[in-house]
Design a protein around this motif. Sequence first.
Motif, mmCIF file in Angstrom:
data_model
loop_
_atom_site.group_PDB
_atom_site.id
_atom_site.type_symbol
_atom_site.label_atom_id
_atom_site.label_comp_id
_atom_site.label_asym_id
_atom_site.label_seq_id
_atom_site.Cartn_x
_atom_site.Cartn_y
_atom_site.Cartn_z
ATOM 1 N N PHE A 124 -10.169 7.963 13.677
ATOM 2 C CA PHE A 124 -10.077 7.073 12.532
ATOM 3 C C PHE A 124 -11.336 6.236 12.273
ATOM 4 C CE2 PHE A 124 -5.554 7.594 13.778
ATOM 5 C CZ PHE A 124 -5.098 8.160 12.595
ATOM 6 N N PHE A 125 -12.290 6.245 13.202
ATOM 7 C CA PHE A 125 -13.460 5.387 13.028
ATOM 8 C C PHE A 125 -14.780 6.158 13.052
ATOM 9 C CE2 PHE A 125 -10.002 2.907 14.721
ATOM 10 C CZ PHE A 125 -10.018 1.764 13.925
ATOM 11 N N ASP A 126 -14.896 7.158 13.925
ATOM 12 C CA ASP A 126 -16.140 7.922 13.989
ATOM 13 C C ASP A 126 -16.275 8.883 12.813
ATOM 14 O OD1 ASP A 126 -16.711 6.601 16.280
ATOM 15 O OD2 ASP A 126 -16.202 8.234 17.640
ATOM 16 N N ASP A 173 0.832 -1.207 0.000
ATOM 17 C CA ASP A 173 0.000 0.000 0.000
ATOM 18 C C ASP A 173 0.868 1.259 0.000
ATOM 19 O OD1 ASP A 173 -1.475 2.305 1.402
ATOM 20 O OD2 ASP A 173 -3.108 0.914 1.053
ATOM 21 N N GLU A 174 0.631 2.114 -0.995
ATOM 22 C CA GLU A 174 1.323 3.405 -1.063
ATOM 23 C C GLU A 174 0.314 4.554 -1.131
ATOM 24 O OE1 GLU A 174 4.419 3.955 -0.727
ATOM 25 O OE2 GLU A 174 5.299 1.959 -0.973
ATOM 26 N N GLN A 175 -0.984 4.229 -1.075
ATOM 27 C CA GLN A 175 -2.024 5.239 -1.261
ATOM 28 C C GLN A 175 -2.374 5.974 0.031
ATOM 29 O OE1 GLN A 175 -5.376 3.207 -2.923
ATOM 30 N NE2 GLN A 175 -4.316 2.624 -4.802
ATOM 31 N N HIS A 176 -2.198 5.304 1.156
ATOM 32 C CA HIS A 176 -2.687 5.858 2.412
ATOM 33 C C HIS A 176 -1.545 6.365 3.284
ATOM 34 C CE1 HIS A 176 -5.857 2.996 1.104
ATOM 35 N NE2 HIS A 176 -6.654 3.985 1.501
ATOM 36 N N ARG A 177 -1.822 7.427 3.981
ATOM 37 C CA ARG A 177 -0.849 7.974 4.930
ATOM 38 C C ARG A 177 -0.877 7.190 6.236
ATOM 39 N NH1 ARG A 177 2.203 12.495 5.679
ATOM 40 N NH2 ARG A 177 2.524 13.255 7.804
ATOM 41 N N TYR A 178 -2.065 6.700 6.609
ATOM 42 C CA TYR A 178 -2.217 6.014 7.894
ATOM 43 C C TYR A 178 -2.667 4.570 7.671
ATOM 44 C CZ TYR A 178 -2.553 10.966 9.101
ATOM 45 O OH TYR A 178 -2.322 12.319 9.205
ATOM 46 N N ILE A 179 -1.890 3.617 8.164
ATOM 47 C CA ILE A 179 -2.223 2.193 8.128
ATOM 48 C C ILE A 179 -2.630 1.819 9.555
ATOM 49 C CG2 ILE A 179 -1.445 -0.126 7.557
ATOM 50 C CD1 ILE A 179 -1.300 1.722 5.175
ATOM 51 N N VAL A 180 -3.914 1.579 9.770
ATOM 52 C CA VAL A 180 -4.429 1.354 11.125
ATOM 53 C C VAL A 180 -4.744 -0.130 11.301
ATOM 54 C CG1 VAL A 180 -6.156 2.034 12.828
ATOM 55 C CG2 VAL A 180 -5.400 3.682 11.095
ATOM 56 N N ILE A 195 -13.635 2.549 24.226
ATOM 57 C CA ILE A 195 -14.495 3.167 23.222
ATOM 58 C C ILE A 195 -14.416 4.691 23.241
ATOM 59 C CG2 ILE A 195 -16.594 3.374 24.619
ATOM 60 C CD1 ILE A 195 -18.141 2.306 22.177
ATOM 61 N N LEU A 196 -13.870 5.280 24.325
ATOM 62 C CA LEU A 196 -13.750 6.734 24.430
ATOM 63 C C LEU A 196 -12.432 7.264 23.874
ATOM 64 C CD1 LEU A 196 -15.107 7.251 28.067
ATOM 65 C CD2 LEU A 196 -16.349 7.510 25.933
ATOM 66 N N HIS A 197 -11.578 6.383 23.396
ATOM 67 C CA HIS A 197 -10.225 6.777 23.002
ATOM 68 C C HIS A 197 -10.225 7.696 21.784
ATOM 69 C CE1 HIS A 197 -5.900 6.364 22.286
ATOM 70 N NE2 HIS A 197 -5.827 5.838 23.495
ATOM 71 N N ASP A 235 -11.631 9.369 7.063
ATOM 72 C CA ASP A 235 -10.448 10.063 6.571
ATOM 73 C C ASP A 235 -9.936 9.268 5.378
ATOM 74 O OD1 ASP A 235 -7.967 11.176 6.066
ATOM 75 O OD2 ASP A 235 -7.463 11.449 8.177
ATOM 76 N N GLY A 236 -10.024 9.860 4.197
ATOM 77 C CA GLY A 236 -9.615 9.162 2.993
ATOM 78 C C GLY A 236 -8.147 8.784 2.958
ATOM 79 N N ARG A 237 -7.356 9.380 3.852
ATOM 80 C CA ARG A 237 -5.926 9.059 3.894
ATOM 81 C C ARG A 237 -5.628 7.848 4.761
ATOM 82 N NH1 ARG A 237 -3.466 14.258 6.296
ATOM 83 N NH2 ARG A 237 -5.253 13.871 7.680
ATOM 84 N N ALA A 238 -6.655 7.305 5.413
ATOM 85 C CA ALA A 238 -6.467 6.196 6.345
ATOM 86 C C ALA A 238 -7.134 4.926 5.839
ATOM 87 C CB ALA A 238 -7.026 6.564 7.720
ATOM 88 N N VAL A 239 -6.488 3.802 6.061
ATOM 89 C CA VAL A 239 -7.081 2.496 5.819
ATOM 90 C C VAL A 239 -7.032 1.726 7.138
ATOM 91 C CG1 VAL A 239 -4.881 1.514 5.020
ATOM 92 C CG2 VAL A 239 -7.026 0.387 4.432
ATOM 93 N N THR A 240 -8.143 1.097 7.505
ATOM 94 C CA THR A 240 -8.209 0.353 8.759
ATOM 95 C C THR A 240 -8.437 -1.123 8.472
ATOM 96 O OG1 THR A 240 -10.617 0.658 9.013
ATOM 97 C CG2 THR A 240 -9.175 2.364 9.945
ATOM 98 N N LEU A 241 -7.836 -1.963 9.289
ATOM 99 C CA LEU A 241 -8.015 -3.408 9.160
ATOM 100 C C LEU A 241 -8.148 -4.015 10.552
ATOM 101 C CD1 LEU A 241 -8.086 -6.001 7.447
ATOM 102 C CD2 LEU A 241 -5.589 -6.117 7.718
ATOM 103 N N LYS A 242 -9.278 -4.676 10.776
ATOM 104 C CA LYS A 242 -9.506 -5.349 12.057
ATOM 105 C C LYS A 242 -9.247 -6.836 11.886
ATOM 106 C CE LYS A 242 -12.970 -6.443 15.530
ATOM 107 N NZ LYS A 242 -14.392 -6.346 15.933
ATOM 108 N N THR A 243 -8.464 -7.413 12.801
ATOM 109 C CA THR A 243 -8.168 -8.843 12.768
ATOM 110 C C THR A 243 -8.268 -9.423 14.165
ATOM 111 O OG1 THR A 243 -5.809 -8.318 12.958
ATOM 112 C CG2 THR A 243 -6.668 -8.740 10.741
#
Length: 498
Positions: free
Chosen positions: A173-175, A20-27, A165-167, A178-186
């Motif tokens: 990144f979730f509420d 991935d080179e498209q996103h600034r933030y890899i979450v 949940i208050l963090h 942000d188009g610069r971020a990609v999130t992945l839950k595992t």
Amino acid sequence: MQVNIPKRAFNTVYLPLLDDEQHRYIVLYGGAGSGKSVFAAQRLIVRMMSKPLCNILVVRKVGDTNRTSTYALLRQVITRWGLYGLFDVTDLRIVCRATGNECIFKGLDDPEKIKSVTFAKGELTDIWIEEASEIEEADFNQLDIRLRGRGIHGQITLSFNPVNILHWLKRRFFDRKDGRAVTLKTTYRDNAFLDEDYKRTLEGYKTTDPYYYEVYCLGQWGVIGRTIFDARAVNRRLRELRPAEKRGYFAYDTFYDPVYNEVRIQDGTIRWVEAEDGYISIYEDRRAGVPYVIGGDTAGEGSDWFAGQVLDNTTGRQVCTLRQQFDEDLYAKQLYCLGRYYNDALVAVEANFSSYPIKELQRLRYPRQYVRTAEDSYTRRPMERYGFKTTSVTRPVIIAGLVEIVRESVELLHDADTLGEMLTFVRNEKGRAEAEEGAHDDCVMALAIAYYARTQQSTAADKPRGVRAEWTEDMYEDYWNADEDGQAYLIQKWGDPF
């Protein structure tokens, strides 16, 4: 240099992010044993070998913890892949001999060391924040600023378990998107390399500590304290939710009443306005003849939200929510329109902080408000007043009722904001149930009031002569599963659909 690491060296779920080179933030977030930290280390090793310029800063809240976690992980990857001859590994510094790219390890407990980070070749291009939930948002912002080098496409990788949940991570990144971020839950289920014994250990928490299993093993957003609601049921329901049918607000025209010398809403002009950023969410639209109840919670001293909860009183289902920060008169007018829309629903508004919305509903000639018995301050005689009064006596009662609803019938609830508030509704050191510090309870209290007020509203749908009642699929299922007496009761309660 050419990198030929076989795909089987990675967990499959992470492969889309490898290049991935498209996103600034890899979450990368999720439960224990998911392999997210290992992948973060693997990805950085690949980037150090394949990119002409890739200088990495790996940070944790406390610098010394890197030695036995992030630093050890990168060394482990180098060894397992047989790459030790390609890297110089010294104390908390790793250098790729072929590219000159470096990786250094620091802690946010010493800001001056972060500011003084330099590389022998080029500038900082990549940052990995391990256990990102441990750091403050201000620390993250400082790191983010460090990636403003000329012509550099910087990336920040964040890895963490979502235990609170208050963090700020959830808000950032979730509420919001942000188009610069990609999130992945595992979770551990995605880790093909996980030790079977450790997997059995995690699975064991299903029965020994269900809440721990939901939050720490399955990576559900949780709370620091223990909510008074069934957190496992709430988390399960959050995963099942579907988007609202409609989202928007009500518009209306007004007219001047010369008899009372006032401006009121003209009922025939009330109309729904669809809007993505609207503050009213409709999960089940109104049905003809069905009685509804609305619970309302007013903002306290301007710090909270105005909230409204609409229940189908024949089923107890949550069908609509209102949540917004605006002036009291606008809140009252939206409640007026909402009530008229839902078949002149019974409206029960909390009367503690301000009685203005209740009085405004009276002025607007709203036909049905909840009535409580109060003591006249002069005569000491009981008298009827509009609105719900939350007291040391009524508050535990309505909360207990809502706790039972969540425990026994959580499927009645459809709103993510409401369920999210339940996860942060805890018992304080004095035993009082309330929102955790920094959280809100407006949706919870409005819903609790709505359920309590149901007794003042009909529980049977009106069936006009010659018109069939409208049932949902769930209502039909309950009917066909009931015996003869039960079926007769359900027809009496919901109306005849046949």
